[in-house]
Design a protein around this motif. Sequence first.
Motif, PDB file in Angstrom:
ATOM      1  N   ASN A  50       0.809  -1.205   0.000  1.00  0.00           N
ATOM      2  CA  ASN A  50       0.000   0.000   0.000  1.00  0.00           C
ATOM      3  C   ASN A  50       0.855   1.273   0.000  1.00  0.00           C
ATOM      4  OD1 ASN A  50      -1.988   1.841   2.216  1.00  0.00           O
ATOM      5  ND2 ASN A  50      -2.621   1.291   0.151  1.00  0.00           N
TER       6      ASN A  50
ATOM      7  N   PHE B 227       0.227  -2.526 -14.206  1.00  0.00           N
ATOM      8  CA  PHE B 227       0.111  -3.797 -14.933  1.00  0.00           C
ATOM      9  C   PHE B 227      -0.112  -3.530 -16.413  1.00  0.00           C
ATOM     10  CE2 PHE B 227      -1.623  -4.160 -10.676  1.00  0.00           C
ATOM     11  CZ  PHE B 227      -0.988  -5.277 -10.174  1.00  0.00           C
TER      12      PHE B 227
ATOM     13  N   HIS C 227      -5.887  -3.220 -15.013  1.00  0.00           N
ATOM     14  CA  HIS C 227      -6.568  -3.681 -13.799  1.00  0.00           C
ATOM     15  C   HIS C 227      -7.249  -2.547 -13.053  1.00  0.00           C
ATOM     16  CE1 HIS C 227      -5.281  -7.709 -14.271  1.00  0.00           C
ATOM     17  NE2 HIS C 227      -4.052  -7.577 -13.837  1.00  0.00           N
ATOM     18  N   LEU C 228      -8.096  -1.798 -13.781  1.00  0.00           N
ATOM     19  CA  LEU C 228      -8.928  -0.794 -13.100  1.00  0.00           C
ATOM     20  C   LEU C 228     -10.255  -1.450 -12.733  1.00  0.00           C
ATOM     21  CD1 LEU C 228      -8.301   2.242 -15.478  1.00  0.00           C
ATOM     22  CD2 LEU C 228      -7.193   1.747 -13.287  1.00  0.00           C
ATOM     23  N   LEU C 229     -10.911  -0.949 -11.684  1.00  0.00           N
ATOM     24  CA  LEU C 229     -12.226  -1.476 -11.323  1.00  0.00           C
ATOM     25  C   LEU C 229     -13.282  -0.772 -12.164  1.00  0.00           C
ATOM     26  CD1 LEU C 229     -12.105  -2.001  -7.461  1.00  0.00           C
ATOM     27  CD2 LEU C 229     -11.489  -3.538  -9.326  1.00  0.00           C
TER      28      LEU C 229
ATOM     29  N   GLU D 271     -12.218   7.617  -8.384  1.00  0.00           N
ATOM     30  CA  GLU D 271     -12.422   6.603  -7.331  1.00  0.00           C
ATOM     31  C   GLU D 271     -11.365   5.506  -7.409  1.00  0.00           C
ATOM     32  OE1 GLU D 271     -17.230   6.789  -6.651  1.00  0.00           O
ATOM     33  OE2 GLU D 271     -16.462   5.853  -8.469  1.00  0.00           O
TER      34      GLU D 271
ATOM     35  N   LEU E  31      -8.634   4.588  -4.305  1.00  0.00           N
ATOM     36  CA  LEU E  31      -8.716   3.290  -3.621  1.00  0.00           C
ATOM     37  C   LEU E  31      -7.513   2.955  -2.721  1.00  0.00           C
ATOM     38  CD1 LEU E  31     -10.969   1.279  -3.501  1.00  0.00           C
ATOM     39  CD2 LEU E  31      -9.962   0.063  -5.433  1.00  0.00           C
ATOM     40  N   PRO E  32      -6.263   3.146  -3.182  1.00  0.00           N
ATOM     41  CA  PRO E  32      -5.145   2.810  -2.288  1.00  0.00           C
ATOM     42  C   PRO E  32      -5.173   3.623  -0.995  1.00  0.00           C
ATOM     43  CG  PRO E  32      -4.363   3.157  -4.523  1.00  0.00           C
ATOM     44  CD  PRO E  32      -5.793   3.578  -4.496  1.00  0.00           C
TER      45      PRO E  32
ATOM     46  N   ARG F 227      -8.161  12.342   0.366  1.00  0.00           N
ATOM     47  CA  ARG F 227      -8.126  11.324  -0.691  1.00  0.00           C
ATOM     48  C   ARG F 227      -8.496  11.933  -2.025  1.00  0.00           C
ATOM     49  NH1 ARG F 227     -11.223   7.257   2.664  1.00  0.00           N
ATOM     50  NH2 ARG F 227     -12.883   7.350   1.151  1.00  0.00           N
TER      51      ARG F 227
ATOM     52  N   ARG G  67      -2.856   5.821  -9.876  1.00  0.00           N
ATOM     53  CA  ARG G  67      -3.183   4.991  -8.724  1.00  0.00           C
ATOM     54  C   ARG G  67      -1.908   4.448  -8.070  1.00  0.00           C
ATOM     55  NH1 ARG G  67      -6.524  -0.185 -10.165  1.00  0.00           N
ATOM     56  NH2 ARG G  67      -4.484  -0.767 -10.969  1.00  0.00           N
TER      57      ARG G  67
ATOM     58  N   MET H 213     -18.176   0.792   1.117  1.00  0.00           N
ATOM     59  CA  MET H 213     -17.776  -0.020  -0.029  1.00  0.00           C
ATOM     60  C   MET H 213     -18.788  -1.138  -0.270  1.00  0.00           C
ATOM     61  SD  MET H 213     -13.942  -1.361  -0.385  1.00  0.00           S
ATOM     62  CE  MET H 213     -13.069   0.153  -0.291  1.00  0.00           C
TER      63      MET H 213
ATOM     64  N   HIS I 156     -10.926 -11.286  -9.443  1.00  0.00           N
ATOM     65  CA  HIS I 156      -9.985 -10.354 -10.044  1.00  0.00           C
ATOM     66  C   HIS I 156      -9.912  -9.061  -9.243  1.00  0.00           C
ATOM     67  CE1 HIS I 156      -8.927  -7.300 -13.165  1.00  0.00           C
ATOM     68  NE2 HIS I 156      -7.880  -8.087 -13.146  1.00  0.00           N
ATOM     69  N   GLU I 157     -11.108  -8.582  -8.876  1.00  0.00           N
ATOM     70  CA  GLU I 157     -11.184  -7.356  -8.076  1.00  0.00           C
ATOM     71  C   GLU I 157     -10.470  -7.539  -6.732  1.00  0.00           C
ATOM     72  OE1 GLU I 157     -15.179  -5.930  -7.309  1.00  0.00           O
ATOM     73  OE2 GLU I 157     -14.499  -5.119  -5.382  1.00  0.00           O
TER      74      GLU I 157
ATOM     75  N   LEU J 155      -6.807  -7.331  -7.214  1.00  0.00           N
ATOM     76  CA  LEU J 155      -6.333  -5.964  -7.385  1.00  0.00           C
ATOM     77  C   LEU J 155      -6.319  -5.213  -6.056  1.00  0.00           C
ATOM     78  CD1 LEU J 155      -5.559  -3.621  -9.334  1.00  0.00           C
ATOM     79  CD2 LEU J 155      -7.816  -2.782  -8.677  1.00  0.00           C
ATOM     80  N   ARG J 156      -7.403  -5.378  -5.293  1.00  0.00           N
ATOM     81  CA  ARG J 156      -7.461  -4.693  -3.989  1.00  0.00           C
ATOM     82  C   ARG J 156      -6.269  -5.103  -3.124  1.00  0.00           C
ATOM     83  NH1 ARG J 156     -12.189  -2.062  -2.708  1.00  0.00           N
ATOM     84  NH2 ARG J 156     -13.939  -2.378  -4.120  1.00  0.00           N
TER      85      ARG J 156
ATOM     86  N   ALA K 132      -3.384  -6.156  -4.250  1.00  0.00           N
ATOM     87  CA  ALA K 132      -2.160  -5.630  -4.849  1.00  0.00           C
ATOM     88  C   ALA K 132      -1.929  -4.177  -4.464  1.00  0.00           C
ATOM     89  CB  ALA K 132      -2.233  -5.759  -6.375  1.00  0.00           C
ATOM     90  N   ILE K 133      -3.019  -3.430  -4.227  1.00  0.00           N
ATOM     91  CA  ILE K 133      -2.811  -2.025  -3.876  1.00  0.00           C
ATOM     92  C   ILE K 133      -2.917  -1.788  -2.384  1.00  0.00           C
ATOM     93  CG2 ILE K 133      -3.564  -1.172  -6.115  1.00  0.00           C
ATOM     94  CD1 ILE K 133      -6.205  -0.442  -4.783  1.00  0.00           C
ATOM     95  N   GLY K 134      -2.973  -2.880  -1.594  1.00  0.00           N
ATOM     96  CA  GLY K 134      -2.820  -2.659  -0.157  1.00  0.00           C
ATOM     97  C   GLY K 134      -3.910  -3.171   0.761  1.00  0.00           C
ATOM     98  N   ALA K 135      -4.896  -3.938   0.227  1.00  0.00           N
ATOM     99  CA  ALA K 135      -5.904  -4.500   1.119  1.00  0.00           C
ATOM    100  C   ALA K 135      -5.319  -5.714   1.832  1.00  0.00           C
ATOM    101  CB  ALA K 135      -7.139  -4.910   0.330  1.00  0.00           C
TER     102      ALA K 135
ATOM    103  N   LEU L  43      -5.329 -12.058  -9.317  1.00  0.00           N
ATOM    104  CA  LEU L  43      -5.169 -11.106 -10.416  1.00  0.00           C
ATOM    105  C   LEU L  43      -5.140 -11.796 -11.769  1.00  0.00           C
ATOM    106  CD1 LEU L  43      -2.595  -8.313  -9.588  1.00  0.00           C
ATOM    107  CD2 LEU L  43      -4.925  -8.075 -10.409  1.00  0.00           C
TER     108      LEU L  43
END
Lengths: 238, 405
Positions: free
Chosen positions: A85, A92, A96-98, A105, A109-110, A121, A157, B9, B311-312, B315-316, B318-321, B402
């Motif tokens: 984080n 990537f 890999h966007l939501l 948004e 997210l991070p 944020r 991001r 969320m 997949h989601e 990703l979550r 990978a970015i720190g969840a 991922l």
Amino acid sequence: MQPVIRLEHIFKTYGAGDTEVRALHDVNLIVNAGEYCAIMGPSGSGKSTAMNVIGCLDRPTSGSYYLDGVDVARLSDPELAHIRNRNLGFVFQQFHLLAQLSALENVMLPMVYAGTPYNERKERAAEALTRVGLANRLNNRPNQLSGGQQQRVAIARAIVNRPVLLLADEPTGALDSQTTQEVMNIFSELNASGITVIMVTHEAEVARLSRRIVWFKDGQVVNDHLAPQDLAQMTVTV
Amino acid sequence: MNIFESTKMAVKTLTANKLRSTLTMLGIIIGNASVITMVGVGQGAQRYASEQFESLGPNVLFIIPGSDEARSRSLNIPRTLTLEDAEAITSQVPTVDAVAPQLQAQQPITYSNKRSSSLVVGTVPDFLPVRDFDVEQGRFFTDEDVRRSAQVAALGSDVARKLFEGADPIGQQIRIRNLSFQVIGVMESKGAFLGDNQDDTVFIPLTTMSNRITGDRSPYGREVTFISATARDEASITAAQFQIANLLRLRHKVTIEDDFTIRTQKDALEIVGNVTGALTLMLAAIAGISLFVGGIGIMNIMLVSVRERTHEIGLRKAIGASQQDILVQFMIEAIILSAIGGVIGTGIGTAGVMIVGATTPLKAGISTAAIVLAVSVSGTIGLFFGVFPARQAAKLDPIVALRSA
Ligand SMILES: Nc1ncnc2c1ncn2[C@@H]1O[C@H](COP(=O)(O)OP(=O)(O)O)[C@@H](O)[C@H]1O
Ligand SMILES: [Mg+2]
């Protein structure tokens, strides 16, 4: 000074027996702070596997990985999550966007996982998007953006939590040459601002922008040298 | 990440899939609504039946033919009780205040061209105090009428209305099974007893009933359907029960098994309580199953959702969840679904109970216990059935997740 990355005798094997694949075979690599390092090599040579290990998304089968001097193998899940984080940014090839979130948004997210207050944020996400040239696309969904724009959202991001290390696995692989140029400029700027960048790429032109090229073949580092312009520069300074 | 962010969320994800979220909630809604309605109806039945028996007064005893075992063996119980038994109880049991034997049967009743098929009850004047009945108009028959087997009748209020339609019935002649009876009184309305309309009844002297209408004689005397009695006071109920039993055993020469059963109001309440309690439990169990099925529905949807969003999740991460972040997010989704479903279901169930209460004699009441139970059960179900998929999601390896796109 402590190297940002130190890989020592990293092995990564998939499967077992007949189907065993040695994706990484005794990889040793040191990357210092502030470097801009390109990774090249034929398809299947283990570049992505190495990047995933460096990005703490995957664990090596054996070997040691020190990130900023810390042995990653000893870290717990929340500690790893914290590192992914705060210290790392990953870009990537497939963005890999939501899909259900807007550009803003996605970039926020991070910071959600970092516990940043909502207003900050929003502010910082807008800043990051401005930095990659998307100030006028904050509220668009990914499917309303071009490939180059989506990748720039993904870069925003990756940098929004001000990482020390930016990892990019073929970030321009899905982009045309015009947008590739734009994205590469962003990476150069980021590196100039002090972020260490490691990037996997197939394109020699792209690699030439970096200071150092690490060659992979069959899961091993076969060549590791500074880019020509730096060699020239070094001879001058020495 | 804090709970507030996780909740935001989860709400976002759930509202993005409105149809799916609604369908998932539907299971919980139906389950909750049915638990609350069923328990409400069951308890309503319980309360209704209890009130009916309580209205008889605390001192009432019922003497009915056959032992409990005999009744469980066959529905066709011999009529072992007689008018003479009742008379013996009156004269020989000091703790008993009044005794009312009853011989009753459904009979055709006519007045001019009006007909009614009603319950004809042959009894004695003490029926009034024992069963807490009263006449509205005219009089009830007397001991003298009973002794003379007089052909006189007191009409239940419904019978009077059906045959006379507002005209004054007193002094008129009606026919019961082709015998002529003079109407001497009209009873106060009593309403239904356990679903039996007590106003669709005609009262005549027991002797008249026995001699002229459904007369049966056993070796012991004139048969009656059953006998009600009142003890002198609440304290003497047990004594009265004991003394009546001894007297009847003596009179019936009982050696092994009693051929009668004596029930107090307390016994009756207990039996009714057991039966309706079992009914409530059964209804609740059926409804509980639908709640459980609703929970499985949640789990099913959550599992699909985890798979779809692998997949989601990757990703979550990978970015720190962290694992905990993912776990909490999915748990909150499950809990929101079941909690909202629970609240809506409670609303519908409460409405259902009120409708049943308003349209049937069942004293259906909203039970706080049922609401608390249903809501906490559905909340628990959300937690329980949410944990498994949420853990699956949390444990996903970031890179594996991922790659799964
Ligand atoms: N999840 C996996 N399971 C099995 N084999 C894999 C997996 N990921 C990569 N590999 C194999 O490991 C080798 C290296 O893959 P990769 O690191 O993706 O190469 P590159 O990125 O250089 O093209 C390849 O032979 C690939 O087939
Ligand atoms: Mg690759």
